[in-house]
Scaffold this active site. Structure first.
Site, short mmCIF file in Angstrom:
data_model
loop_
_atom_site.label_atom_id
_atom_site.label_comp_id
_atom_site.label_asym_id
_atom_site.label_seq_id
_atom_site.Cartn_x
_atom_site.Cartn_y
_atom_site.Cartn_z
N ASP A 93 0.83 -1.21 0.00
CA ASP A 93 0.00 0.00 0.00
C ASP A 93 0.87 1.26 0.00
O ASP A 93 0.54 2.25 -0.65
CB ASP A 93 -0.92 0.01 1.22
CG ASP A 93 -2.04 -1.02 1.11
OD1 ASP A 93 -2.30 -1.51 0.00
OD2 ASP A 93 -2.64 -1.33 2.16
N HIS A 136 13.66 7.29 3.14
CA HIS A 136 13.42 5.96 3.71
C HIS A 136 14.00 4.83 2.87
O HIS A 136 14.11 3.69 3.35
CB HIS A 136 11.92 5.71 3.87
CG HIS A 136 11.25 6.60 4.87
ND1 HIS A 136 11.70 6.75 6.16
CD2 HIS A 136 10.15 7.41 4.76
CE1 HIS A 136 10.91 7.60 6.80
NE2 HIS A 136 9.97 8.01 5.98
N GLY A 144 8.48 3.26 2.61
CA GLY A 144 7.89 4.53 3.01
C GLY A 144 7.76 5.55 1.90
O GLY A 144 8.15 6.71 2.08
N ASP A 172 11.81 16.19 8.60
CA ASP A 172 10.58 15.46 8.28
C ASP A 172 10.00 14.87 9.56
O ASP A 172 10.73 14.54 10.50
CB ASP A 172 10.93 14.34 7.30
CG ASP A 172 9.75 13.70 6.61
OD1 ASP A 172 8.98 13.00 7.30
OD2 ASP A 172 9.57 13.89 5.39
N HIS A 174 8.87 12.02 9.98
CA HIS A 174 9.29 10.63 10.09
C HIS A 174 10.82 10.55 10.18
O HIS A 174 11.53 11.30 9.52
CB HIS A 174 8.81 9.83 8.87
CG HIS A 174 7.33 9.83 8.69
ND1 HIS A 174 6.68 10.77 7.92
CD2 HIS A 174 6.37 9.01 9.18
CE1 HIS A 174 5.38 10.54 7.95
NE2 HIS A 174 5.16 9.48 8.71
N ASP A 261 5.53 17.43 6.80
CA ASP A 261 4.45 16.66 7.41
C ASP A 261 4.42 16.80 8.93
O ASP A 261 3.64 16.13 9.61
CB ASP A 261 4.52 15.19 7.01
CG ASP A 261 5.94 14.65 6.92
OD1 ASP A 261 6.87 15.35 7.35
OD2 ASP A 261 6.11 13.51 6.44
N TYR A 305 1.70 15.93 3.23
CA TYR A 305 0.53 15.32 2.58
C TYR A 305 -0.73 16.18 2.69
O TYR A 305 -1.78 15.75 2.26
CB TYR A 305 0.33 13.91 3.14
CG TYR A 305 1.64 13.16 3.08
CD1 TYR A 305 2.17 12.76 1.86
CD2 TYR A 305 2.42 12.98 4.23
CE1 TYR A 305 3.40 12.15 1.77
CE2 TYR A 305 3.67 12.37 4.15
CZ TYR A 305 4.15 11.97 2.92
OH TYR A 305 5.39 11.38 2.83
#
Length: 395
Positions: A93, A136, A144, A172, A174, A261, A305
C-alpha cells in the site's frame, strides 16, 4: 534570515511529477505542481527569480553507488510489467507499482545529484530539489513512499570527490532512517533527525540511543519528539541539539531534508507545527549553512501530505530562502493561484503565506523540565550524543 546575496538555483523539470503512485496515494505529485505555481506567482521562480537548472536522469551506475543491482532490476521490472516484488518492498500500500517507476525515480535522483554537483563544483552556493528527500529508501528495498535514496546517493558522490565532512539534517516528521542506515558506519557523515517518536509513527526507529556504528559513534543523532509538539517545543528541541553539533562538526556541505508533514494539518502524523514554525526552521538552517559550511547548502523536499494548505506554502518559503529573498508570512497568496486550486481541486486555498503565528521558544540554556516528555527526550539526546563530540550535555 535577512536577504543574502548567495548564488542559488533550483533543479527542476516538469517531468519530475512523473513520480506518481496513483490518485489515491498520499504522496501526490500535485503538491509539487502547486508549489511551483505558487513560487512562480510570487516571483520566487521564473523571470527575475531563482535560477533554474535542468534535471538529468541518474544512470544505473550512479544508483549502484548506494543500491543493490537486484533492487534496481526489481524496480525496472515492476515499472515495466507491473510485477509485485514484496521481497524488495514493491507492491505494498505504501509503495504500489506504477508504470515507468525506475525512470521516474532515477530522474529525482538525477535532480538531487545535480544539486550536489553545482554546489560542490562552486557554480552556486545554495541548490534545491523539492522533489527529492526520499529518505526511507534502503540499500536493498523501497520503503515509506521512497524508491531510490537520492540524498544518500548525493552524499556518497560528495565523499567520492574527497569531501571529508558532510552534515545531514532531517526535519521530516518521520525518522530519516534510510540515510542514517546507509552511513551508519561512516564518521565522515553526521546525520541528525528530528521526528515524531517511533513509538507511534513509521518507521518506528530513531531513538536517542541510536548513535551510529562502532567506528562512527556519534555520527547518528536522533531527537524523537512527543505527539502534539508545536512550534515552541520543536524549535526548542532544534536549537538545543542542531546548532551546537553542526558548529563542532564543521561540515564542508550542509544537506537538509524539509518534509513538511510536521504541520498540524498533515493527515499522517501527530505534530502540531504551523507554516510559520516550519519557515523558522528553514531560516535557521539557512543561517547555519553560512555559519558552518561557508554557505554550501543542498536542500531537498520530503514528506508532506496536506497538498493545498501546507506543502506549497512551506516549500515556497524554502525556495525563497534558497534564493536569499525570504517571503513575509503575512503576504497574500496570489488570487490566480487560489483560482487554480479551486478550479483543479475544488478546494479553497489559504489566503496568506503564514498561519498567523509568531514562533518563539525557550532556550535550553535556561534549564530543562524533567517532568515534560519533550525535555526528557531532548536531554536524553544531548546526554547520549554530545559527549561523543566533546560537548557538555548539560544546559
Amino acid at each position: 534570515m535577512p536577504a543574502c546575496d548567495a548564488r542559488s538555483t533550483v533543479v527542476f523539470d516538469p517531468l519530475l511529477t512523473g513520480y506518481d503512485f496513483g490518485p489515491d496515494h498520499p504522496m501526490s505529485p500535485v503538491r509539487v505542481d502547486l508549489t511551483v505555481r505558487l513560487a512562480e506567482a510570487l516571483g520566487v521562480l521564473g523571470h527575475g527569480g531563482l535560477a533554474a537548472t535542468p534535471a538529468p536522469v541518474a544512470s544505473d551506475d550512479e544508483l549502484l553507488t548506494v543500491h543493490d543491482a537486484a533492487l534496481i532490476e526489481a524496480v525496472t521490472r515492476a515499472g515495466t510489467t507491473g510485477a509485485i516484488d514484496l521481497a524488495h518492498g514493491l507492491g505494498t500500500d505504501d509503495n504500489p507499482v506504477f508504470e515507468g517507476m525506475h525512470t521516474a525515480t532515477a530522474h529525482v535522483v538525477g535532480a538531487t545529484l545535480e544539486a550536489f554537483r553545482v554546489v560542490w563544483g562552486g557554480r552556486v552556493d545554495h541548490a534545491a530539489n523539492i522533489t527529492g528527500g526520499l529518505h526511507h529508501a534502503m540499500q536493498d528495498r523501497v520503503s515509506g513512499f521512497c524508491v531510490y535514496n537520492d540524498v544518500a546517493i548525493g552524499i556518497h558522490w560528495l565523499l567520492e570527490q574527497g569531501v571529508e565532512r558532510v552534515a545531514y539534517v532531517d526535519v521530516d516528521v518521520h525518522h530519516g532512517d534510510g540515510v542514517e542506515r546507509l552511513f551508519w558506519d561512516d564518521p565522515r557523515v553526521l546525520t541528525i533527525s528530528l521526528h515524531e517518536t517511533g513509538q507511534l509513527l513509521f518507521p518506528g526507529t530513531g531513538d536517542s540511543t541510536d548513535l551510529g556504528g562502532a567506528d562512527a559513534r556519534g555520527s547518528a543523532v536522533n531527537v524523537p519528539l512527543p505527539p502534539g509538539t508545536s512550534d515552541a517545543g520543536w524549535l526548542r528541541a532544534f536549537h538545543a541539539v542542531v546548532p551546537p553539533l553542526l558548529r563542532e562538526f564543521a561540515p564542508q556541505v550542509l544537506v537538509t531534508q524539509h518534509g513538511c508533514d510536521s504541520h498540524a494539518e498533515d493527515p499522517l502524523a501527530h505534530l502540531m507545527l504551523t507554516v510559520d514554525g516550519q519557515r523558522a526552521a528553514i531560516g535557521a538552517l539557512h543561517e547555519l549553512a553560512h555559519e558552518v559550511a561557508d554557505g554550501r547548502w543542498v536542500a531537498v523536499g520530503g514528506g508532506g501530505y496536506e497538498i493545498v494548505g501546507v506543502v506549497p506554502r512551506t516549500w515556497t518559503h524554502l525556495l525563497a530562502e534558497v534564493a536569499g529573498r525570504p517571503i513575509d508570512p503575512t503576504s497574500e497568496v496570489p488570487g490566480a493561484w487560489l483560482d487554480h486550486v479551486q478550479h483543479r481541486l475544488g478546494r479553497v486555498g489559504p489566503r496568506r503565506m503564514g498561519d498567523g503565528r509568531t514562533p518563539t521558544y525557550r532556550d535550553w540554556s535556561e534549564g530543562y523540565d524533567p517532568s515534560t516528555w519533550l525535555d526528557r527526550s531532548v536531554h536524553a539526546t544531548r546526554m547520549e550524543a554530545f559527549p561523543l563530540h566533546g560537548l557538555d550535555p548539560m544546559p
